[in-house]
Motif scaffolding. Structure first.
Motif, PDB file in Angstrom:
ATOM      1  N   VAL A 162       7.104  -6.349  -2.968  1.00 34.78           N
ATOM      2  CA  VAL A 162       5.696  -5.863  -3.033  1.00 34.78           C
ATOM      3  C   VAL A 162       4.908  -6.569  -4.064  1.00 34.78           C
ATOM      4  O   VAL A 162       3.854  -7.082  -3.611  1.00 34.78           O
ATOM      5  CB  VAL A 162       5.686  -4.175  -3.100  1.00 34.78           C
ATOM      6  CG1 VAL A 162       4.219  -3.797  -3.301  1.00 34.78           C
ATOM      7  CG2 VAL A 162       6.292  -3.466  -2.008  1.00 34.78           C
ATOM      8  N   ILE A 179       3.530  -8.634   4.937  1.00 37.15           N
ATOM      9  CA  ILE A 179       4.121  -7.068   5.257  1.00 37.15           C
ATOM     10  C   ILE A 179       5.532  -7.314   5.933  1.00 37.15           C
ATOM     11  O   ILE A 179       6.127  -6.581   5.361  1.00 37.15           O
ATOM     12  CB  ILE A 179       2.995  -6.475   5.962  1.00 37.15           C
ATOM     13  CG1 ILE A 179       1.784  -6.028   5.062  1.00 37.15           C
ATOM     14  CG2 ILE A 179       3.592  -4.986   6.491  1.00 37.15           C
ATOM     15  CD1 ILE A 179       0.621  -5.624   6.032  1.00 37.15           C
ATOM     16  N   GLU A 225      -0.103  -1.765   4.570  1.00 35.40           N
ATOM     17  CA  GLU A 225       1.005  -1.687   5.117  1.00 35.40           C
ATOM     18  C   GLU A 225       1.044  -0.396   6.063  1.00 35.40           C
ATOM     19  O   GLU A 225       1.403  -0.478   7.103  1.00 35.40           O
ATOM     20  CB  GLU A 225       2.288  -1.660   4.184  1.00 35.40           C
ATOM     21  CG  GLU A 225       3.634  -1.284   4.635  1.00 35.40           C
ATOM     22  CD  GLU A 225       4.690  -1.161   3.891  1.00 35.40           C
ATOM     23  OE1 GLU A 225       5.530  -1.879   3.595  1.00 35.40           O
ATOM     24  OE2 GLU A 225       4.525  -0.129   3.286  1.00 35.40           O
ATOM     25  N   ILE A 233       8.786  -5.787   4.498  1.00 32.25           N
ATOM     26  CA  ILE A 233       9.810  -4.984   5.105  1.00 32.25           C
ATOM     27  C   ILE A 233      11.299  -5.093   5.570  1.00 32.25           C
ATOM     28  O   ILE A 233      12.044  -4.581   5.367  1.00 32.25           O
ATOM     29  CB  ILE A 233       9.078  -4.413   6.722  1.00 32.25           C
ATOM     30  CG1 ILE A 233       7.702  -3.659   6.212  1.00 32.25           C
ATOM     31  CG2 ILE A 233      10.058  -3.787   7.578  1.00 32.25           C
ATOM     32  CD1 ILE A 233       6.847  -3.348   7.463  1.00 32.25           C
ATOM     33  N   TYR A 269      -2.130  -2.952  -1.078  1.00 37.94           N
ATOM     34  CA  TYR A 269      -1.031  -3.461  -0.152  1.00 37.94           C
ATOM     35  C   TYR A 269      -0.437  -2.272   0.727  1.00 37.94           C
ATOM     36  O   TYR A 269      -0.339  -2.531   1.826  1.00 37.94           O
ATOM     37  CB  TYR A 269       0.166  -4.073  -1.120  1.00 37.94           C
ATOM     38  CG  TYR A 269       1.324  -4.342  -0.054  1.00 37.94           C
ATOM     39  CD1 TYR A 269       1.561  -5.361   0.753  1.00 37.94           C
ATOM     40  CD2 TYR A 269       2.369  -3.252  -0.016  1.00 37.94           C
ATOM     41  CE1 TYR A 269       2.483  -5.412   1.728  1.00 37.94           C
ATOM     42  CE2 TYR A 269       3.435  -3.325   0.855  1.00 37.94           C
ATOM     43  CZ  TYR A 269       3.557  -4.346   1.505  1.00 37.94           C
ATOM     44  OH  TYR A 269       4.606  -4.636   2.650  1.00 37.94           O
ATOM     45  N   HIS A 270      -0.085  -1.281  -0.155  1.00 36.23           N
ATOM     46  CA  HIS A 270       0.433  -0.029   0.623  1.00 36.23           C
ATOM     47  C   HIS A 270      -0.438   0.512   1.785  1.00 36.23           C
ATOM     48  O   HIS A 270      -0.143   1.096   2.982  1.00 36.23           O
ATOM     49  CB  HIS A 270       0.670   1.155  -0.192  1.00 36.23           C
ATOM     50  CG  HIS A 270       2.110   0.769  -1.272  1.00 36.23           C
ATOM     51  ND1 HIS A 270       3.241   0.546  -0.599  1.00 36.23           N
ATOM     52  CD2 HIS A 270       2.104   0.508  -2.565  1.00 36.23           C
ATOM     53  CE1 HIS A 270       4.045   0.232  -1.545  1.00 36.23           C
ATOM     54  NE2 HIS A 270       3.355   0.192  -2.681  1.00 36.23           N
TER      55      HIS A 270
END
Length: 75
Positions: free
Chosen positions: A39, A29, A57, A33, A53-54
């Protein structure tokens, strides 16, 4: 010219307390960033969907914000 020690960046995740899997997820992650990974490649690395994933995060960032909230001074 910058001076001082270079930061470990996403590698700092390995120094945190927690399971190896949690540290691996955090490292990935942080790489996204820091724009060192996409991603899509993060999802492939972790074996998860982009939606998952989101979610991860968001949880990581929300936990960071909560941990940085000011607290009263003293005991």
């Amino acid at each position: 010219m910058a001076r001082g020690r270079r930061t470990l960046g996403p590698k700092k995740a390995g120094r945190m307390d927690g399971s190896d899997e949690a540290k691996r997820r955090l490292k990935v992650i942080l790489e996204v960033i820091a724009e060192k990974r996409t991603v899509k490649s993060a999802c492939e690395e972790l074996g998860i969907s982009e939606a998952r994933y989101h979610e991860l995060e968001w949880v990581a960032l929300q936990s960071a914000v909560e941990g940085l909230e000011p607290r009263p001074a003293g005991r």
